[in-house]
Design an enzyme around this catalytic site. Structure first.
Site, PDB file in Angstrom:
ATOM      1  N   GLU A  40       0.818  -1.208   0.000  1.00  0.00           N
ATOM      2  CA  GLU A  40       0.000   0.000   0.000  1.00  0.00           C
ATOM      3  C   GLU A  40       0.859   1.268   0.000  1.00  0.00           C
ATOM      4  O   GLU A  40       0.339   2.365   0.215  1.00  0.00           O
ATOM      5  CB  GLU A  40      -0.971  -0.020   1.179  1.00  0.00           C
ATOM      6  CG  GLU A  40      -1.902  -1.222   1.074  1.00  0.00           C
ATOM      7  CD  GLU A  40      -3.171  -1.062   1.867  1.00  0.00           C
ATOM      8  OE1 GLU A  40      -4.197  -0.710   1.279  1.00  0.00           O
ATOM      9  OE2 GLU A  40      -3.113  -1.304   3.078  1.00  0.00           O
ATOM     10  N   HIS A  90      -2.118   4.210   7.965  1.00  0.00           N
ATOM     11  CA  HIS A  90      -3.238   3.620   7.232  1.00  0.00           C
ATOM     12  C   HIS A  90      -3.616   2.296   7.878  1.00  0.00           C
ATOM     13  O   HIS A  90      -2.751   1.454   8.101  1.00  0.00           O
ATOM     14  CB  HIS A  90      -2.856   3.400   5.772  1.00  0.00           C
ATOM     15  CG  HIS A  90      -3.828   2.543   5.031  1.00  0.00           C
ATOM     16  ND1 HIS A  90      -5.175   2.828   5.003  1.00  0.00           N
ATOM     17  CD2 HIS A  90      -3.673   1.406   4.321  1.00  0.00           C
ATOM     18  CE1 HIS A  90      -5.795   1.897   4.292  1.00  0.00           C
ATOM     19  NE2 HIS A  90      -4.913   1.024   3.874  1.00  0.00           N
ATOM     20  N   HIS A 105      -7.073  -0.772   8.496  1.00  0.00           N
ATOM     21  CA  HIS A 105      -8.412  -1.263   8.164  1.00  0.00           C
ATOM     22  C   HIS A 105      -9.153  -1.464   9.483  1.00  0.00           C
ATOM     23  O   HIS A 105      -9.803  -2.478   9.694  1.00  0.00           O
ATOM     24  CB  HIS A 105      -8.331  -2.586   7.390  1.00  0.00           C
ATOM     25  CG  HIS A 105      -7.610  -2.475   6.077  1.00  0.00           C
ATOM     26  ND1 HIS A 105      -7.326  -3.574   5.303  1.00  0.00           N
ATOM     27  CD2 HIS A 105      -7.132  -1.394   5.407  1.00  0.00           C
ATOM     28  CE1 HIS A 105      -6.681  -3.181   4.199  1.00  0.00           C
ATOM     29  NE2 HIS A 105      -6.546  -1.862   4.242  1.00  0.00           N
ATOM     30  N   TYR A 150      -3.230  25.037  22.760  1.00  0.00           N
ATOM     31  CA  TYR A 150      -2.919  24.314  23.993  1.00  0.00           C
ATOM     32  C   TYR A 150      -1.833  23.277  23.763  1.00  0.00           C
ATOM     33  O   TYR A 150      -0.919  23.115  24.562  1.00  0.00           O
ATOM     34  CB  TYR A 150      -4.195  23.634  24.503  1.00  0.00           C
ATOM     35  CG  TYR A 150      -4.019  22.875  25.773  1.00  0.00           C
ATOM     36  CD1 TYR A 150      -3.887  23.522  26.995  1.00  0.00           C
ATOM     37  CD2 TYR A 150      -3.985  21.478  25.760  1.00  0.00           C
ATOM     38  CE1 TYR A 150      -3.712  22.825  28.163  1.00  0.00           C
ATOM     39  CE2 TYR A 150      -3.800  20.762  26.925  1.00  0.00           C
ATOM     40  CZ  TYR A 150      -3.669  21.428  28.131  1.00  0.00           C
ATOM     41  OH  TYR A 150      -3.490  20.731  29.279  1.00  0.00           O
TER      42      TYR A 150
END
Ligand SMILES: [Zn+2]
Length: 221
Positions: free
Chosen positions: A80, A98, A100, A213
């Site tokens: 990927e 990334h 699933h 912050y």
């Protein structure tokens, strides 16, 4: 080995190995479906393909250039990788996570976006869009990603999974945890009724507060 044998992106590889080992205990991956990358200059450190996360050490993390060519040693990067490179090509983000992860993936098949179910969605830049399905690594998906990620630090990929980005891997990873938590929250709320939502203006206000912050202007979407 290029670059006179010097180990490249050592700190980035250590970080990736550390966070990759957390993916499974944190419930973000099933099997080996998840990958992390960090960009430094024109190089990208990325998780390898087909190795068990528990086996990952800094030495097993791949280093590639922005075209995906292995820059050091012998290594098979995540299948990927194109997804990561497409994001680096279109933004100056420094880290991509990334997964699933279960709830984020469920939502991506059902809803057009993840609405502001909780004020902390401000850390993702507001409503999380769903990028329509396209073959992973395709030009079509690259275009969908660019549109869906505009002004955001997270995106749901229809019929695929989820992506978060940030100026550091630590932050991109914490955003993946947040996205999965928000997705589970929304799913559970929808089971028992129509959830109330936080207004977009309030989300923007919280976003400004978080950046001040946390001092995360560099990481802001
Ligand atoms: Zn995937």
């Amino acid at each position: 080995m290029g670059n006179g044998g010097r180990v490249q992106l050592q700190r980035e590889r250590e970080l990736i190995a550390e966070f990759a080992r957390r993916l499974r205990p944190d419930g973000l991956v099933i099997g080996t479906a998840g990958n992390l990358s960090v960009r430094s200059g024109d190089l990208v450190a990325v998780t390898p393909s087909g190795l068990d996360y528990d086996e990952l050490t800094p030495a097993t993390i791949c280093v590639v250039d922005l075209e995906g060519r292995v820059a050091q040693g012998r290594c098979r990067p995540s299948s990927e990788l194109p997804l990561h490179l497409q994001i680096y090509a279109r933004s100056d983000t420094a880290a991509v996570v990334h997964t699933h992860s279960p709830y984020a993936t469920v939502l991506g098949t059902v809803v057009p976006e993840l609405p502001p179910i909780h004020y902390l969605i401000a850390d993702l830049g507001g409503r999380v869009r769903v990028a329509p399905y396209a073959t992973p690594g395709s030009q079509e998906l690259a275009v969908h990603l660019e549109v869906a990620l505009a002004g955001r630090a997270a995106v749901l990929l229809a019929n695929h999974g989820a992506i978060t980005i940030a100026g550091s891997l630590v932050r991109a990873y914490s955003r993946s945890l947040l996205l999965e938590w928000l997705s589970a929250l929304y799913y559970r709320a929808r089971v028992i009724g129509e959830p109330s939502l936080v207004g977009d203006e309030e989300v923007a206000r919280v976003g400004r507060f978080l950046r001040e912050y946390l001092g995360t202007d560099r990481d802001a979407p």
